[in-house]
Design a protein around this motif. Structure first.
Motif, short mmCIF file in Angstrom:
data_model
loop_
_atom_site.label_atom_id
_atom_site.label_comp_id
_atom_site.label_asym_id
_atom_site.label_seq_id
_atom_site.Cartn_x
_atom_site.Cartn_y
_atom_site.Cartn_z
N ASP A 350 0.87 -1.18 0.00
CA ASP A 350 0.00 0.00 0.00
C ASP A 350 0.90 1.22 0.00
O ASP A 350 1.63 1.45 0.98
CB ASP A 350 -0.90 -0.03 1.25
N ALA A 351 0.91 1.98 -1.08
CA ALA A 351 1.83 3.12 -1.16
C ALA A 351 1.24 4.19 -2.08
O ALA A 351 0.49 3.88 -3.00
CB ALA A 351 3.18 2.66 -1.70
N THR A 352 1.62 5.43 -1.80
CA THR A 352 1.29 6.53 -2.72
C THR A 352 2.48 6.71 -3.65
O THR A 352 3.62 6.87 -3.20
CB THR A 352 0.99 7.81 -1.91
N VAL A 353 2.18 6.67 -4.94
CA VAL A 353 3.25 6.63 -5.93
C VAL A 353 3.12 7.82 -6.88
O VAL A 353 2.05 8.05 -7.43
CB VAL A 353 3.17 5.31 -6.74
N THR A 354 4.21 8.57 -7.06
CA THR A 354 4.22 9.65 -8.05
C THR A 354 5.04 9.22 -9.25
O THR A 354 6.17 8.76 -9.11
CB THR A 354 4.83 10.94 -7.44
N VAL A 355 4.44 9.36 -10.43
CA VAL A 355 5.12 9.00 -11.68
C VAL A 355 5.37 10.29 -12.46
O VAL A 355 4.46 11.11 -12.64
CB VAL A 355 4.25 8.03 -12.52
N ALA A 376 -5.98 -1.74 -6.27
CA ALA A 376 -6.91 -0.61 -6.42
C ALA A 376 -6.04 0.62 -6.61
O ALA A 376 -5.12 0.86 -5.82
CB ALA A 376 -7.77 -0.48 -5.17
N VAL A 377 -6.29 1.38 -7.66
CA VAL A 377 -5.43 2.53 -7.99
C VAL A 377 -6.31 3.77 -8.06
O VAL A 377 -7.19 3.86 -8.92
CB VAL A 377 -4.71 2.29 -9.34
N THR A 378 -6.07 4.71 -7.14
CA THR A 378 -6.93 5.90 -7.09
C THR A 378 -6.07 7.16 -7.07
O THR A 378 -5.01 7.17 -6.43
CB THR A 378 -7.81 5.89 -5.82
N PRO A 379 -6.51 8.22 -7.77
CA PRO A 379 -5.74 9.46 -7.76
C PRO A 379 -5.56 9.94 -6.32
O PRO A 379 -6.45 9.78 -5.49
CB PRO A 379 -6.60 10.44 -8.56
N ASP A 380 -4.42 10.55 -6.04
CA ASP A 380 -4.11 10.94 -4.67
C ASP A 380 -3.40 12.29 -4.69
O ASP A 380 -2.60 12.58 -5.58
CB ASP A 380 -3.20 9.88 -4.04
N GLU A 381 -3.71 13.11 -3.70
CA GLU A 381 -3.10 14.45 -3.61
C GLU A 381 -1.95 14.46 -2.61
O GLU A 381 -1.21 15.42 -2.52
CB GLU A 381 -4.14 15.49 -3.14
N GLY A 382 -1.84 13.38 -1.85
CA GLY A 382 -0.90 13.36 -0.72
C GLY A 382 0.56 13.27 -1.13
O GLY A 382 0.89 13.18 -2.32
N ALA A 383 1.41 13.31 -0.10
CA ALA A 383 2.85 13.19 -0.35
C ALA A 383 3.17 11.77 -0.80
O ALA A 383 2.58 10.80 -0.31
CB ALA A 383 3.62 13.51 0.93
N ALA A 384 4.07 11.66 -1.75
CA ALA A 384 4.39 10.34 -2.30
C ALA A 384 5.29 9.54 -1.37
O ALA A 384 6.22 10.08 -0.78
CB ALA A 384 5.07 10.50 -3.65
N ASP A 385 5.00 8.23 -1.25
CA ASP A 385 5.93 7.32 -0.58
C ASP A 385 7.05 6.92 -1.54
O ASP A 385 8.17 6.65 -1.13
CB ASP A 385 5.21 6.03 -0.15
N VAL A 386 6.68 6.85 -2.82
CA VAL A 386 7.65 6.38 -3.84
C VAL A 386 7.54 7.29 -5.06
O VAL A 386 6.42 7.61 -5.49
CB VAL A 386 7.32 4.91 -4.27
N GLU A 387 8.68 7.73 -5.59
CA GLU A 387 8.68 8.56 -6.79
C GLU A 387 9.56 7.93 -7.85
O GLU A 387 10.68 7.47 -7.56
CB GLU A 387 9.28 9.93 -6.48
N GLY A 410 19.51 4.72 -7.62
CA GLY A 410 19.08 6.12 -7.48
C GLY A 410 18.01 6.52 -8.48
O GLY A 410 17.69 7.69 -8.63
N ARG A 411 17.41 5.53 -9.14
CA ARG A 411 16.43 5.87 -10.17
C ARG A 411 14.99 5.80 -9.67
O ARG A 411 14.06 6.16 -10.37
CB ARG A 411 16.64 4.98 -11.39
N VAL A 412 14.83 5.30 -8.44
CA VAL A 412 13.53 5.34 -7.75
C VAL A 412 13.84 5.86 -6.36
O VAL A 412 14.82 5.41 -5.74
CB VAL A 412 12.93 3.92 -7.65
N THR A 413 13.04 6.80 -5.87
CA THR A 413 13.32 7.35 -4.54
C THR A 413 12.09 7.20 -3.65
O THR A 413 10.98 6.98 -4.15
CB THR A 413 13.70 8.85 -4.62
N GLY A 414 12.32 7.34 -2.35
CA GLY A 414 11.18 7.30 -1.43
C GLY A 414 11.47 6.46 -0.21
O GLY A 414 12.62 6.14 0.11
N ASP A 415 10.39 6.08 0.43
CA ASP A 415 10.45 5.34 1.69
C ASP A 415 10.92 3.89 1.43
O ASP A 415 10.32 3.18 0.60
CB ASP A 415 9.03 5.36 2.28
#
Ligand SMILES: CC(C)(COP(=O)(O)OP(=O)(O)OC[C@H]1O[C@@H](n2cnc3c(N)ncnc32)[C@H](O)[C@@H]1OP(=O)(O)O)[C@@H](O)C(=O)NCCC(=O)NCCS
Length: 438
Positions: A350-355, A376-387, A410-415
């Motif tokens: 379960d993670a918020t992902v920014t692409v 389940a994939v839903t648009p999210d406004e929150g801070a990303a866990d993974v970018e 270093g090509r994926v960043t986040g928690d």
């Protein structure tokens, strides 16, 4: 499953305008129009092939003419002049990973397949390929495709457009005298088959086998004709041989296509595997054994093999099997929610992902909640866990590349915990495999 005919998709207006500003005409080439043969000749020139024979021209009308073709024509193009750039595309099924613990057919998604990318050497490095590729991605996205794919001549070209290396394969060389067969005895029987029949068998087997592993795509007759050496102009058609494998019930379960050539001396021929396809482990083992134990053969070479193939476990000396990883299948996500919802998963996450996507096609932030093998994939406004960039997402999307490896680079960043959980979820049980060039 294919519902979209790529030929109905119009040329991308943005690329047309960009190239028109430079006096170039970017347009769809009709299969039955005057532009078709010049288009085909330009593709051959781009890939350093000879001018086509009349027979090859006739064959092309039957093969690539079924695709959507785009040509870029110079300002003073005479009727019948070759385009200065080409690209072609079609829609084909792409197999995706299934959910862990749920055997059965793997899910599929329609993919925009791209091929024939050439720019004349007289017009290179002035942005024409960029206009072609961006045009394809915008057109495919507008037509409702969620993913695009290609196989590449050079691995440095397509990352900039958001493609990611997604389906690695192995190119293999076997030292037969050292290998030593220790594989299981099977009840598979082998028989030589004539090349025209081989073309049919390859098509039939591929259609069944391509759904066994993620990463594979639909086949097409010209591919089988090229492999079997029956396509006009084949340089080693007469040397191409085919063997089919039948199970105890007499059903065809596999095929091996190969060409023999003399190596260091007569007892050291090279058996070059042009294609190896098998529906069952037994058929695959029997075909490997045939190749390795073939009389007068010292080396077996085979490209495009799965990275988790049983081969090293079928011989006494695994070092006799030299394996080179090769970046074969490239994918490009166009619609993040649709791709992530279409595939199955190996674990919960379960993670918020920014692409990020420089082309603005697939960028955004989503919450990706994976339970019971589905997302389940839903648009999210929150801070990303993974970018990550769309190229990196495209690399991991069929489970053939590790998200953790990309993070370490270093090509994926986040928690770190979110990356580890997503990494475990995205993996595929059978390694993805793409068994053909397209
Ligand atoms: C590869 C090819 C299509 C590139 O065409 P082009 O019009 O010269 O490419 P562009 O000018 O649009 O270049 C676009 C970008 O790709 C880069 N690029 C182009 N060709 C490259 C190559 N061979 N290797 C690495 N980068 C390349 C350019 O530097 C440019 O980078 P930038 O936008 O980040 O500055 C052309 O060289 C060609 O036809 N090659 C032979 C056939 C072939 O290999 N086709 C690819 C089939 S998969």
């Amino acid at each position: 499953m294919t519902s979209i005919d790529a030929r109905d998709v119009p040329a991308d207006p943005i690329s047309r305008e960009r190239l028109a500003e430079r006096g170039l005409d970017y347009r769809v080439v009709a299969a039955d129009g005057d532009d078709f043969l010049p288009f085909y000749r330009a593709i051959r020139r781009g890939f350093l092939d000879a001018e086509p024979t009349a027979e090859q021209e006739e064959n092309a009308a039957r093969t690539i003419a079924e695709r959507r073709m785009i040509g870029v024509f110079g300002p003073a193009a005479e009727p019948g002049a070759m385009p200065v750039a080409t690209i072609d595309s079609w829609v084909t099924p792409l197999t995706l990973p299934g959910a862990a613990g749920r055997p059965g057919a793997l899910p599929e998604l329609e993919m925009w397949a791209i091929s024939g990318v050439t720019v004349a050497s007289t017009h290179r490095r002035r942005g024409i390929a960029r206009a072609l590729l961006e045009g394809e991605l915008r057109a495919a996205s507008a037509a409702g495709l969620a993913i695009a794919g290609l196989t590449v001549t050079e691995s440095t070209i397509y990352g900039r457009y958001g493609f990611g290396m997604a389906v690695p394969v192995e190119n293999i060389a076997i030292e037969t005298k050292r290998a030593g067969w220790i594989g299981p005895a099977t009840d598979v029987t082998l028989a030589y088959v004539e090349r025209p029949r081989l073309v049919e068998v390859l098509g039939e087997l591929h259609e069944r086998v391509r759904t066994q592993r993620p990463g594979n795509v639909g086949g097409f007759p010209f591919r089988w004709e090229t492999i079997a050496g029956t396509a006009p102009g084949s340089t080693d058609g007469a040397k191409t041989r085919g063997v089919i494998a039948r199970d105890a019930a007499g059903e065809i379960r596999g095929a091996l296509v190969f060409v023999l050539s003399e190596g260091a001396h007569h007892a050291h021929h090279v058996l070059d595997v042009r294609h190896l396809v098998a529906e069952t482990p037994d058929a695959r083992a029997a075909l490997w054994r045939f190749a390795i134990e073939h009389d007068l053969v010292g080396t077996v070479k085979a490209d495009l093999q799965p990275v988790d193939d049983a081969l090293p476990w079928l011989v006494t000396d695994p070092r006799a099997v030299e394996r080179t990883v090769f970046d074969h299948g490239w994918l490009r996500v166009l619609d993040v929610p649709r791709v992530l919802r279409a595939r199955g998963y190996a674990a919960d996450a379960d993670a918020t992902v920014t692409v990020r996507d420089d082309l603005g096609i697939a960028d955004g932030t989503w919450r990706v909640a994976i339970t019971g093998g589905a997302a389940a994939v839903t648009p999210d406004e929150g801070a990303a866990d993974v970018e990550l960039g769309v190229s990196e997402l495209s690399s991991v999307v069929v489970g053939g590349v590790s998200l953790g490896s990309l993070a370490a680079a270093g090509r994926v960043t986040g928690d770190a915990a979110a990356i580890a959980a997503l990494d475990a979820a995205l993996r595929s049980g059978p390694a993805p495999h793409l068994s053909i060039w397209y």
